[in-house]
Design a protein around this motif. Structure first.
Motif, mmCIF file in Angstrom:
data_model
loop_
_atom_site.group_PDB
_atom_site.id
_atom_site.type_symbol
_atom_site.label_atom_id
_atom_site.label_comp_id
_atom_site.label_asym_id
_atom_site.label_seq_id
_atom_site.Cartn_x
_atom_site.Cartn_y
_atom_site.Cartn_z
ATOM 1 N N TYR A 60 32.111 74.692 61.658
ATOM 2 C CA TYR A 60 33.393 74.581 61.117
ATOM 3 C C TYR A 60 33.447 75.524 59.941
ATOM 4 O O TYR A 60 33.486 75.594 58.803
ATOM 5 C CB TYR A 60 33.774 73.574 60.647
ATOM 6 N N TYR A 210 36.016 73.357 66.760
ATOM 7 C CA TYR A 210 36.689 72.086 66.831
ATOM 8 C C TYR A 210 36.014 71.112 68.121
ATOM 9 O O TYR A 210 36.335 70.143 68.254
ATOM 10 C CB TYR A 210 38.076 72.475 67.437
ATOM 11 N N GLU A 286 46.231 66.134 67.172
ATOM 12 C CA GLU A 286 46.529 67.161 66.148
ATOM 13 C C GLU A 286 46.575 68.419 66.822
ATOM 14 O O GLU A 286 46.032 68.872 67.848
ATOM 15 C CB GLU A 286 45.294 67.087 65.305
#
Ligand code: SAH
Ligand code: AVI
Length: 326
Positions: A60, A210, A286
């Motif tokens: 990330y 992700y 999302e």
């Protein structure tokens, strides 16, 4: 030694906000195609913990990229803003924000800090830590929704509104436009917005960020169903879904979904909804939009801001834009 000044905490969310506003979101979102849930519901206590864990994952990159910009340029940013009040939207743990607070302290410029977040526990903990660490700064936390409560932000002195992490990318285009316009309307001339945005990059790099190897992002997205079970008495079998993250090259955004692995009927009594899902049916939980700097500048200007400066990390993966209300 003097005792640290306790932060004040103003709660703008009604006690039944989670259930009443969630009911509307669930009814509207689950009747759309694709079925959609707004991401603000990801951040119950568990969701906030999982996000914090995400920020420490090697895959990330946005967290470290934004932090590296702040490490390098925080002093320049705060002095350019000439702000004496720092407001942070979607503040979470405010971990990176300390770099701004340190720079404000060095510049002798700051009198108050107002973190704003829907996640009350995380916000209270963060505000208490900051009040202890920066005893000269008045910490006034706000439990609120940045899509609803911009009119209640503290005013009275020159403000910098920090909106970090790339959270603006979690809003849909129309929501983003409405948010930026409403924010510009609320600001006084000379106030500024410090906006963190993740930039368009290779699909491989994005998908890795992700779809991490440890499955923390999977657990974070899946937690949305646990929230519906708890708040609305739903009977989602969380394990009957798989996590499906993909890059949408047309919209230039990550699209994070849960896919039904079995035919199933899910009751959501609190919203009076019954959901029939076939194998392969999906719920989008999302989006995470990635930006191009020229388009972002045009969007900010259209909303009523003037772009003052843009900083990126050494790999040009993430940007911080300082935009001022003329
Ligand atoms: N700014 C931090 C945290 C980002 S995570 C960082 O850069 O690391 C996104 C944060 O926004 C979470 O703490 C979440 O609770 C908050 N959030 C999401 N939607 C929100 C909304 N509509 N109003 C207020 N806070 C929101
Ligand atoms: C908070 N927001 C900017 C994160 C993002 O990258 O869009 C939320 C997140 N979702 C999955 N991983 C991180």
């Amino acid at each position: 030694m003097t005792a640290p000044i306790e932060p004040s905490v103003r709660v703008l969310l009604d006690p039944d906000w989670a259930s009443s506003s969630l009911v509307e979101d669930v009814r509207r979102g689950l009747s759309q195609h694709p079925r959609t849930l707004p991401p603000k519901w990801l951040y119950d206590d568990r969701g906030s913990e999982l996000f914090d864990e995400i920020t420490r994952l090697p895959e990330y990159y946005p967290f470290d990229a934004e932090r590296s910009i702040l490490k390098e340029h925080a002093y320049e940013i705060v002095t350019a803003s000439r702000a004496t009040t720092l407001v942070e939207l979607g503040s979470g743990t405010s971990e990176k924000t300390r770099l701004l607070l340190d720079a404000f302290t060095e510049a002798g410029q700051l009198t108050s800090f107002s973190p704003v977040d829907v996640s009350e526990r995380t916000l209270r903990d963060a505000a208490a830590l900051i009040a202890k660490r920066y005893p000269g700064v008045h910490v006034a936390a706000v439990v609120g929704d940045f899509t609803l409560h911009l009119a209640h932000l503290p005013r009275g002195s020159r403000r910098m509104i920090a909106f970090l992490g790339g959270t603006i990318g979690n809003l849909y285009l129309e929501e983003r436009r409405a948010f930026l316009g409403a924010l510009a309307d609320q600001l006084e001339p000379g106030d500024s917005l410090l906006l963190g945005t993740d930039l368009v990059k290779s699909a491989d790099r994005l998908i890795a960020a992700y779809d991490d190897a440890r499955g923390v992002t999977d657990a974070f997205i899946r937690n949305s169903l646990v929230v519906l079970n708890r708040e609305l008495g739903a009977d989602f079998d969380v394990d009957a879904f798989s996590y499906v993250p993909f890059w949408d090259p047309h919209m230039e955004r990550m699209d994070l979904r849960l896919r039904s692995e079995v035919p199933q009927r899910v009751a959501i009594p609190g919203a009076d909804v019954v959901l029939d899902l076939a194998v392969g049916d999906e719920i989008r939980v999302e989006i995470s939009t990635k930006f191009r700097l020229s388009e972002l500048a045009a969007e900010l200007e259209h909303a009523g801001f003037g772009v003052t400066s843009v900083w990126t990390d050494p790999m040009d993966e993430f940007a911080l834009t300082l935009a001022t209300k003329p």
